[in-house]
Each structure stands twice: as structure tokens, then as C-alpha cells.
Design an enzyme around this catalytic site. Structure first.
Site, PDB file in Angstrom:
ATOM      1  N   TYR A 158      79.336 124.359  -2.153  1.00 61.37           N
ATOM      2  CA  TYR A 158      78.344 123.919  -0.938  1.00 61.37           C
ATOM      3  C   TYR A 158      78.370 122.381  -0.905  1.00 61.37           C
ATOM      4  CZ  TYR A 158      74.200 122.837   1.672  1.00 61.37           C
ATOM      5  OH  TYR A 158      73.317 122.135   2.610  1.00 61.37           O
ATOM      6  N   GLU A 163      81.913 117.316   5.215  1.00 59.25           N
ATOM      7  CA  GLU A 163      81.454 117.215   6.634  1.00 59.25           C
ATOM      8  C   GLU A 163      81.101 115.588   6.792  1.00 59.25           C
ATOM      9  OE1 GLU A 163      79.306 121.635   7.026  1.00 59.25           O
ATOM     10  OE2 GLU A 163      78.040 119.721   6.286  1.00 59.25           O
TER      11      GLU A 163
END
Length: 231
Positions: free
Chosen positions: A156, A163
Site C-alpha cells: 500500500y 501515485e
């Protein structure tokens, strides 16, 4: 005459579980197809496959991500037990990066980081939806439970970094093309790169909040799971 019992398939709990199972199955199939496609293409074409990753799997990725918005409705109406705010944060960051950043800029779609981001996302979702799909029909495996509650811990944060790097690489294109930027009638204008820069900082704040929530959820699930096995 006493009350007549409803057939199993008409009972609300059965219909809810059947619906969730189908939903998780669809998501699992979609993300498995994406991950398999990317893996096969990489071993077949090497680094060249990374450049046109979005062209090969982008549509299916968008479809899976759009369908995942149903999860907010699941939580709101109570058919899925989870906290609404952390899920909103997770889905928001995915929607913004996929639809507003990657989809809107063809130059960004060819970046290696997009391929890396998609690999991380789909790996997480494959495991998560497998675990959820089996759990909803009462099947649980200790290894799968542990894996699904542990894999996200390294992956994660890497997703968030990917991102952030995707947004950073997209800034010159948004500045050049003026995508989403608007001139207003008065002496103000909406300059989208500024919004992205602010969001870039907020992304890590959201990651901290989501990570703490997922860690608490992991601790609770792994604490309860051994007791279920004993029962």
C-alpha cells in the site's frame, strides 16, 4: 397454522451473501485478468510492454474501478461491514489518479510508473477479493487470511508512492496543455496544477490515516481468527 419458513434462496441473508459473492467474483476476475495480461505481456515483450500498458488494460481497469464505487453503497446500507471514511479515501485517491491524471494525459499513460502502479493495485485487489469472496460463503484459510491482512503493509505505501510520482510526472503536461484549468470572467482562474500539488501533499496524510485503520483492522481480524478455528 404456524409461520411458514421462507426458502433459503428467499431469505435476506442468503440474497445479501449471494450478491456480495457475485460482486467479489466479478472484481476478482477483472483484476486477475489485468494482472495476468500484464505478466504475460512483460515476459513476452519485456520493457516495451510497459509503455503501452494503459492501452492494453486501461479500459478494464477503469471498469473495475468504476464498479468498486458500489462498495461505498454496500457500507452505507449495511450489507458490508466496514468503515466508510477510510474506504472513501482509498477510492478517491484511485479515482483521481486513474481518471483525472492518467486517462486525461496520453503522455502520462506511457510512463513506466503507470505499469508499476497497476501491478501493485491489482496484486492487492486479487488477494483482497479472493479473501472477501470466500469469507462471504463461510470459507476461511489461515494462510489466506494472514496473507490478505499482511500483503498491504509493504504494497500500500508503494502504491501511494507510485501515485505521487505519477502526479508529479503529470504536472508539466497539465501546465502545458491547460487540462481542467479554466479562466473565470473576473481576475481569477482555476489552475489545476495547483490543485494537484495540494492533493499531492494531502495524499500522504490520507495514507497515514488509512494505514492506521488497516493496521487496526488487521490486528482485530488476526486476533479473532484463531478463536474461530478453535470453535
Amino acid at each position: 397454522m404456524g409461520p411458514v419458513a421462507l426458502p433459503t434462496w428467499l431469505q435476506p441473508r442468503y440474497r445479501k451473501n449471494a450478491y456480495l459473492f457475485i460482486y467479489y467474483l466479478i472484481q476478482f476476475c477483472g483484476h486477475s485478468w489485468i494482472f495476468t495480461n500484464m505478466t504475460v505481456r512483460f515476459f513476452s515483450f519485456g520493457k516495451d510492454s510497459m509503455v503501452d500498458t494503459f492501452y492494453a488494460i486501461g479500459l478494464v481497469m477503469q471498469l473495475c474501478q468504476s464498479i468498486s464505487l458500489l462498495e461505498l453503497l454496500h457500507i452505507y446500507v449495511g450489507i458490508e461491514s466496514n468503515h466508510l471514511l477510510p474506504r472513501i479515501l482509498q477510492l478517491t485517491e484511485r479515482i483521481i489518479v486513474l481518471f483525472m491524471v492518467i486517462t486525461s494525459q496520453e503522455e502520462v499513460q506511457e510512463k513506466y510508473v503507470v505499469c508499476v502502479l497497476f501491478i501493485f493495485r491489482n496484486l492487492l485487489d486479487m488477494v483482497r477479493y479472493t479473501y472477501s469472496m470466500l469469507s462471504v460463503i463461510g470459507i476461511s484459510y489461515a494462510v489466506l487470511t494472514w496473507f490478505s491482512q499482511t500483503l498491504w503493509m509493504p504494497i500500500y505505501p508503494l502504491c501511494v508512492l507510485a501515485e505521487a510520482f505519477t502526479i508529479y510526472q503529470s504536472l508539466p503536461y497539465f501546465e502545458s496543455f491547460g487540462t481542467y484549468s479554466t479562466k473565470l470572467p473576473f481576475d481569477l482562474s482555476f489552475y489545476f496544477p495547483y490543485v494537484l500539488k495540494i492533493y499531492l501533499m494531502m495524499l500522504f496524510v490520507g495514507m497515514y490515516f488509512t494505514y492506521n485503520h488497516l493496521y487496526s483492522e488487521r490486528r482485530d481480524i488476526l486476533r479473532v481468527f484463531p478463536n474461530k478455528k478453535k470453535m
